[in-house]
Write a protein that holds these residues in place. Structure first.
Motif, short mmCIF file in Angstrom:
data_model
loop_
_atom_site.label_atom_id
_atom_site.label_comp_id
_atom_site.label_asym_id
_atom_site.label_seq_id
_atom_site.Cartn_x
_atom_site.Cartn_y
_atom_site.Cartn_z
N THR A 28 0.89 -0.94 0.28
CA THR A 28 -0.07 0.28 0.42
C THR A 28 0.67 0.87 -0.16
O THR A 28 2.28 1.72 0.10
CB THR A 28 -0.70 -0.56 0.98
OG1 THR A 28 -0.15 0.47 2.74
CG2 THR A 28 -2.17 -0.84 1.42
N PRO A 29 0.64 2.64 -0.38
CA PRO A 29 0.97 3.91 0.36
C PRO A 29 1.90 3.62 1.25
O PRO A 29 3.44 4.17 1.16
CB PRO A 29 0.41 4.98 -0.33
CG PRO A 29 -0.74 4.39 -1.14
CD PRO A 29 -1.18 2.71 -0.56
N ALA A 30 1.44 2.68 2.34
CA ALA A 30 2.09 3.61 3.54
C ALA A 30 3.53 2.03 3.27
O ALA A 30 4.52 2.41 4.38
CB ALA A 30 0.95 2.81 4.57
N HIS A 31 2.84 1.13 2.51
CA HIS A 31 4.38 0.32 2.76
C HIS A 31 4.21 -0.07 1.96
O HIS A 31 3.64 -1.15 0.97
CB HIS A 31 4.18 -0.93 4.14
CG HIS A 31 5.54 -1.60 3.65
ND1 HIS A 31 6.86 -1.72 4.03
CD2 HIS A 31 5.73 -2.48 3.62
CE1 HIS A 31 7.70 -2.12 3.98
NE2 HIS A 31 7.20 -3.31 3.71
N ALA A 32 4.90 0.17 0.21
CA ALA A 32 5.21 -0.27 -0.77
C ALA A 32 6.59 -0.77 -1.12
O ALA A 32 7.39 -0.03 -1.31
CB ALA A 32 4.32 1.10 -1.93
#
Length: 417
Positions: free
Chosen positions: A350-354
């Motif tokens: 996800t954008p938080a952890h890509a």
């Protein structure tokens, strides 16, 4: 085999070929070729025209021989102006060139009033002929008439330019926006006249003219456009630019000369007459001018492409627009595969952890915190740069050409006063 009659023929030596389109074509004189056939009784005629500047030849047969683009060297005359149509090599060359087996060949040189060779008019036949002197004299006279017709072509084109210019001037009295100043200025040059001050400036902005030492000179682009349409302006006279067209400015000072529209975005384009550099900024702002590396010598598409590159992330936009989601690729849940013309990468998270993985198989973490959760395409395009570290360099030329295609749809408007 009969003796071929070739009168006054001398081959034209090509100098610096530029492959221009001739202002007249052999097919324009089909009626003359038909008359030559009628006078001689031969089954076929030809007209061969040489461009005086490049030496490039145009050859047409009547009736057509579409596979024949040039005459065999063996058919060209010797130093005495006669070609003896005999010997195996001639037959082989004629077959190789696509010509039928000929028994008669007559060729007459076309010359301008000044004696310059324009080309040839000829007749041929598979049957033998013994033409009397009166018939040969009639064909020679026909060649002289054709020479005058070819020679008048350039003058006819210039007359047409003047007529078109007059028509556009009349339209301009009714509708001031009927024709662009750049077009009017170029037409004046073609008609042998001097552009007005506003037309000269518009020509400079359009890349059709440039100022050197206070004189307005056509650019190679403008000269080429006119040349390819039959205008011989290689020695076009320089036009003195009025003082108002060349203000004296300090080094580093930019004066707006045009407005560039790319989609719905407008930029002012300015020029420094001392350094001859161009710069841009968003229309309606007092932002500092951003200097362009490209100039009019490179053309507006190149200048516009540079503006695009300096005002947006063109590489990212190119990837986002052209990448393809390979939905049928076999992957584990939560992983998505994308392809960009053979360059493949996988993205997950996800954008938080890509994370992204390229052809080397290494998963790399990348920053996507600035991408909204509901923008998966932006997220996957950003992943490409993490998965393929040298992606920008590998697709740089493609991005530049894409920017030029976008630039082709832009609009440049001169700014006067």
């Amino acid at each position: 085999m009969a003796v071929a009659h070739l009168y006054g023929f001398h081959p034209v030596q090509a100098e610096a070929p530029r492959a221009p389109r001739l202002s007249v074509e052999p097919d324009d004189f089909a009626a003359v070729a038909e008359l030559a056939k009628s006078i001689s009784g031969c089954s076929r005629a030809f007209i061969r025209l040489a461009d005086p500047d490049s030496g490039q030849m145009r050859l047409s047969f009547f009736p057509p021989l579409p596979d024949v683009t040039e005459l065999p060297k063996a058919l060209l005359p010797d130093g005495q102006g006669v070609s003896r149509m005999a010997g195996p090599s001639l037959q082989e060359e004629m077959r190789a060139a696509g010509l039928p087996p000929l028994a008669f060949w007559g060729c007459f040189t076309l010359r301008s009033v000044e004696g310059r060779i324009l080309g040839e008019l000829g007749v041929m036949d598979e049957a033998q002929h013994d033409l009397p002197d009166t018939v040969m004299a009639q064909l020679a006279q026909l060649a002289e008439i054709l020479s005058r017709g070819v020679g008048m072509a350039a003058g006819t084109v210039r007359v047409m330019a003047r007529q078109t210019l007059g028509l556009m001037e009349d339209l301009g009295e009714i509708d001031g926006d009927a024709a662009s100043p750049a077009v009017m200025g170029l037409l004046r040059y073609a008609a042998g006249r001097v552009p007005t001050s506003s037309e000269a400036m518009a020509m400079r902005i359009a890349g059709l003219a440039e100022v050197q030492g206070g004189l307005l000179l056509l650019t190679p682009t403008a000269n080429g456009m006119l040349y390819n349409r039959g205008f011989r302006l290689a020695d076009a006279p320089a036009v003195e630019v009025p003082e108002g067209e060349m203000p004296v400015v300090d080094a580093g000072t930019f004066e707006p000369v045009a407005r560039l529209r790319i989609g719905e975005v407008h930029h002012d384009i300015a020029r420094n007459d001392v350094t001859e550099q161009f710069a841009f900024r968003f229309t309606g702002t007092d932002d500092a001018w951003t200097v362009l590396e490209k100039g009019l010598q490179d053309g507006w598409p190149e200048m516009t492409a540079e503006v695009i590159a300096k005002t947006r992330n063109a590489t990212f936009d190119y990837v986002r627009m052209h990448m393809i989601h390979k939905r049928d690729a076999s992957t584990v849940p939560g992983e998505f595969v994308y392809d960009l013309y053979g360059l493949e990468w996988t993205v997950r998270g996800t954008p938080a952890h890509a994370e992204a993985r390229g052809e080397d198989g290494v998963w790399r973490v990348f920053d996507a915190g600035h991408i909204a959760p509901d923008a998966p395409r932006d997220f996957s395009a950003q992943a490409a740069f993490a998965a393929i570290p040298d992606l920008a360099a590998r697709i740089g030329s493609d991005v530049h050409e894409w920017s030029k295609r976008i630039a082709a749809g832009s609009e440049v408007t001169p700014i006067f006063g």
